[in-house]
Design an enzyme around this catalytic site. Structure first.
Site, PDB file in Angstrom:
ATOM      1  N   PHE A 232     -13.923   2.938   4.312  1.00 36.69           N
ATOM      2  CA  PHE A 232     -12.943   2.332   3.422  1.00 36.69           C
ATOM      3  C   PHE A 232     -12.601   3.269   2.256  1.00 36.69           C
ATOM      4  O   PHE A 232     -13.490   3.873   1.652  1.00 36.69           O
ATOM      5  CB  PHE A 232     -13.469   1.004   2.882  1.00 36.69           C
ATOM      6  CG  PHE A 232     -12.368   0.147   2.316  1.00 36.69           C
ATOM      7  CD1 PHE A 232     -11.544  -0.595   3.155  1.00 36.69           C
ATOM      8  CD2 PHE A 232     -12.142   0.109   0.950  1.00 36.69           C
ATOM      9  CE1 PHE A 232     -10.514  -1.372   2.640  1.00 36.69           C
ATOM     10  CE2 PHE A 232     -11.120  -0.671   0.430  1.00 36.69           C
ATOM     11  CZ  PHE A 232     -10.305  -1.414   1.271  1.00 36.69           C
ATOM     12  N   VAL A 233     -11.314   3.403   1.967  1.00 36.01           N
ATOM     13  CA  VAL A 233     -10.871   4.279   0.872  1.00 36.01           C
ATOM     14  C   VAL A 233      -9.962   3.530  -0.101  1.00 36.01           C
ATOM     15  O   VAL A 233      -9.316   2.548   0.270  1.00 36.01           O
ATOM     16  CB  VAL A 233     -10.129   5.523   1.406  1.00 36.01           C
ATOM     17  CG1 VAL A 233     -11.067   6.451   2.152  1.00 36.01           C
ATOM     18  CG2 VAL A 233      -8.956   5.135   2.289  1.00 36.01           C
TER      19      VAL A 233
ATOM     20  N   LYS B   7      -7.134   6.716  10.652  1.00 33.44           N
ATOM     21  CA  LYS B   7      -8.553   6.755  11.003  1.00 33.44           C
ATOM     22  C   LYS B   7      -8.645   6.776  12.518  1.00 33.44           C
ATOM     23  O   LYS B   7      -8.774   5.725  13.151  1.00 33.44           O
ATOM     24  CB  LYS B   7      -9.251   5.494  10.479  1.00 33.44           C
ATOM     25  CG  LYS B   7      -9.298   5.362   8.957  1.00 33.44           C
ATOM     26  CD  LYS B   7      -9.966   4.037   8.564  1.00 33.44           C
ATOM     27  CE  LYS B   7     -10.108   3.902   7.066  1.00 33.44           C
ATOM     28  NZ  LYS B   7     -10.604   2.548   6.670  1.00 33.44           N
TER      29      LYS B   7
ATOM     30  N   ASP C 124      -5.858  -0.202  -2.149  1.00 37.52           N
ATOM     31  CA  ASP C 124      -6.648  -1.047  -3.051  1.00 37.52           C
ATOM     32  C   ASP C 124      -7.921  -1.560  -2.406  1.00 37.52           C
ATOM     33  O   ASP C 124      -8.032  -1.663  -1.180  1.00 37.52           O
ATOM     34  CB  ASP C 124      -5.826  -2.269  -3.450  1.00 37.52           C
ATOM     35  CG  ASP C 124      -5.658  -3.231  -2.281  1.00 37.52           C
ATOM     36  OD1 ASP C 124      -5.133  -2.808  -1.232  1.00 37.52           O
ATOM     37  OD2 ASP C 124      -6.088  -4.400  -2.390  1.00 37.52           O
TER      38      ASP C 124
ATOM     39  N   ARG D 105      -5.250   0.896  -6.948  1.00 41.04           N
ATOM     40  CA  ARG D 105      -3.989   1.483  -6.456  1.00 41.04           C
ATOM     41  C   ARG D 105      -3.460   2.586  -7.355  1.00 41.04           C
ATOM     42  O   ARG D 105      -2.761   3.489  -6.906  1.00 41.04           O
ATOM     43  CB  ARG D 105      -2.892   0.408  -6.344  1.00 41.04           C
ATOM     44  CG  ARG D 105      -3.169  -0.664  -5.325  1.00 41.04           C
ATOM     45  CD  ARG D 105      -1.899  -1.479  -5.093  1.00 41.04           C
ATOM     46  NE  ARG D 105      -2.159  -2.755  -4.455  1.00 41.04           N
ATOM     47  CZ  ARG D 105      -2.271  -2.930  -3.140  1.00 41.04           C
ATOM     48  NH1 ARG D 105      -2.145  -1.892  -2.332  1.00 41.04           N
ATOM     49  NH2 ARG D 105      -2.501  -4.124  -2.643  1.00 41.04           N
TER      50      ARG D 105
ATOM     51  N   ASP E 123      -5.147   2.059  10.637  1.00 41.33           N
ATOM     52  CA  ASP E 123      -6.570   1.840  10.853  1.00 41.33           C
ATOM     53  C   ASP E 123      -6.765   1.524  12.344  1.00 41.33           C
ATOM     54  O   ASP E 123      -6.898   2.424  13.161  1.00 41.33           O
ATOM     55  CB  ASP E 123      -7.016   0.704   9.928  1.00 41.33           C
ATOM     56  CG  ASP E 123      -8.524   0.528   9.881  1.00 41.33           C
ATOM     57  OD1 ASP E 123      -9.180   0.734  10.907  1.00 41.33           O
ATOM     58  OD2 ASP E 123      -9.066   0.163   8.831  1.00 41.33           O
TER      59      ASP E 123
ATOM     60  N   GLU F 279       3.865   4.114   6.051  1.00 45.57           N
ATOM     61  CA  GLU F 279       2.651   3.285   5.920  1.00 45.57           C
ATOM     62  C   GLU F 279       1.619   3.986   5.042  1.00 45.57           C
ATOM     63  O   GLU F 279       1.604   5.212   4.951  1.00 45.57           O
ATOM     64  CB  GLU F 279       2.043   3.070   7.314  1.00 45.57           C
ATOM     65  CG  GLU F 279       2.210   1.674   7.872  1.00 45.57           C
ATOM     66  CD  GLU F 279       1.354   0.620   7.179  1.00 45.57           C
ATOM     67  OE1 GLU F 279       1.085   0.721   5.969  1.00 45.57           O
ATOM     68  OE2 GLU F 279       0.949  -0.330   7.857  1.00 45.57           O
ATOM     69  N   ASP F 280       0.739   3.229   4.436  1.00 40.92           N
ATOM     70  CA  ASP F 280      -0.363   3.836   3.693  1.00 40.92           C
ATOM     71  C   ASP F 280      -1.434   4.332   4.653  1.00 40.92           C
ATOM     72  O   ASP F 280      -1.925   5.451   4.536  1.00 40.92           O
ATOM     73  CB  ASP F 280      -0.959   2.867   2.656  1.00 40.92           C
ATOM     74  CG  ASP F 280      -1.394   1.524   3.243  1.00 40.92           C
ATOM     75  OD1 ASP F 280      -1.108   1.238   4.429  1.00 40.92           O
ATOM     76  OD2 ASP F 280      -2.014   0.739   2.500  1.00 40.92           O
TER      77      ASP F 280
ATOM     78  N   GLY G  18       0.762  -1.247   0.000  1.00 41.65           N
ATOM     79  CA  GLY G  18       0.000   0.000   0.000  1.00 41.65           C
ATOM     80  C   GLY G  18       0.789   1.292   0.000  1.00 41.65           C
ATOM     81  O   GLY G  18       0.338   2.305  -0.516  1.00 41.65           O
TER      82      GLY G  18
HETATM   83  P1  XMP Z   1      -4.396  -1.794  10.947  1.00 39.73           P
HETATM   84  O1  XMP Z   1      -5.775  -2.052  11.454  1.00 39.73           O
HETATM   85  O2  XMP Z   1      -3.445  -2.909  11.288  1.00 39.73           O
HETATM   86  O3  XMP Z   1      -4.604  -1.804   9.385  1.00 39.73           O
HETATM   87  O4  XMP Z   1      -3.866  -0.439  11.376  1.00 39.73           O
HETATM   88  C1  XMP Z   1      -3.663  -1.360   8.515  1.00 39.73           C
HETATM   89  C2  XMP Z   1      -3.832  -2.025   7.182  1.00 39.73           C
HETATM   90  O5  XMP Z   1      -5.214  -2.260   6.846  1.00 39.73           O
HETATM   91  C3  XMP Z   1      -5.483  -1.947   5.492  1.00 39.73           C
HETATM   92  N1  XMP Z   1      -6.541  -0.911   5.421  1.00 39.73           N
HETATM   93  C4  XMP Z   1      -7.064  -0.349   4.302  1.00 39.73           C
HETATM   94  N2  XMP Z   1      -6.769  -0.549   3.012  1.00 39.73           N
HETATM   95  N3  XMP Z   1      -8.407   1.052   2.404  1.00 39.73           N
HETATM   96  C5  XMP Z   1      -7.462   0.167   2.051  1.00 39.73           C
HETATM   97  O6  XMP Z   1      -7.197   0.006   0.865  1.00 39.73           O
HETATM   98  C6  XMP Z   1      -8.769   1.298   3.676  1.00 39.73           C
HETATM   99  O7  XMP Z   1      -9.647   2.129   3.940  1.00 39.73           O
HETATM  100  C7  XMP Z   1      -8.040   0.555   4.688  1.00 39.73           C
HETATM  101  N4  XMP Z   1      -8.106   0.544   6.046  1.00 39.73           N
HETATM  102  C8  XMP Z   1      -7.186  -0.370   6.443  1.00 39.73           C
HETATM  103  C9  XMP Z   1      -4.174  -1.456   4.920  1.00 39.73           C
HETATM  104  O8  XMP Z   1      -3.577  -2.502   4.200  1.00 39.73           O
HETATM  105  C10 XMP Z   1      -3.316  -1.099   6.106  1.00 39.73           C
HETATM  106  O9  XMP Z   1      -1.925  -1.286   5.910  1.00 39.73           O
HETATM  107 MG    MG Z   2      -4.665  -3.317   1.210  1.00 37.99          MG
END
Ligand code: XMP
Ligand code: MG
Length: 178
Positions: free
Chosen positions: A155-156, A134, A162, A168, A106, A102-103, A48
């Protein structure tokens, strides 16, 4: 900008490429001043973060290095529980200034599980740069030091993120239509 369909879901425009690029440049500016002369090592978490990491890195005007890792998660023993381990972390981190890229943060589970692996290697410092977070979804004790956007708990896709493999390559960020 029109909405888009990916697989079975419909997404609407959320943050445009221009706004994203300005924020990424601003974050790079902070890193430029904070890390001058420190040769930070950015560690991008695949898949990501690859676009955010590339854009951020291109805006760094200081001496800096970048490397990428992939995190695999598997079930450990009953005492270790859920384990997240890094593939491709070959650099010597000892005494280095590390910036994890990081992308999205969450729940924070991924980073809170993985960060101890970084600290075990005795870096000089560790900070986190994330494209998105988030705050309403956060369940673990991780905090971004550099965060381009805080978003609602939806979700985005786009800008590296993705939905089931797709989206992506979108230059803008899209959010799930409610
Ligand atoms: P955690 O909960 O471990 O999650 O902080 C991090 C990973 O969850 C994925 N993630 C998303 N991927 N859109 C996405 O495409 C979203 O809105 C989203 N929210 C969580 C992502 O891979 C991230 O590294
Ligand atoms: Mg992902």
């Amino acid at each position: 900008m029109p909405g888009i369909q990916i697989h079975d879901k419909f997404f609407v425009p959320f943050i445009n490429a221009d706004t994203i690029n300005k924020r990424v440049r601003a974050l790079a500016g902070k890193i430029n001043s904070e890390y001058a002369g420190k040769n930070p090592l950015l560690i991008g978490i695949l898949n990501g973060s690859f676009i955010f990491a590339a854009d951020l890195f291109r805006e760094l005007m200081i001496e800096a290095e970048i490397s990428f890792i992939k995190l695999v998660s598997y079930k450990g023993t009953s005492t270790t529980g859920h384990v997240i381990s890094a593939i491709g972390l070959e650099e010597n981190l000892h005494g280095r200034h590390i910036i994890i890229v990081e992308d999205i943060i969450d729940t924070g589970k991924t980073l809170s599980t993985f960060l101890p692996e970084i600290y075990l290697r005795n870096p000089a410092s560790v900070k986190i740069a994330t494209f998105l977070s988030k705050p309403a979804a956060l369940q673990f004790d991780v905090k971004a030091d550099f965060n381009a956007f805080e978003i609602e708990d939806k979700f985005v896709v786009g800008y590296g993120l993705d939905y089931d493999g797709l989206g992506r390559n979108l230059p803008d960020l899209y959010i799930l239509e409610s």
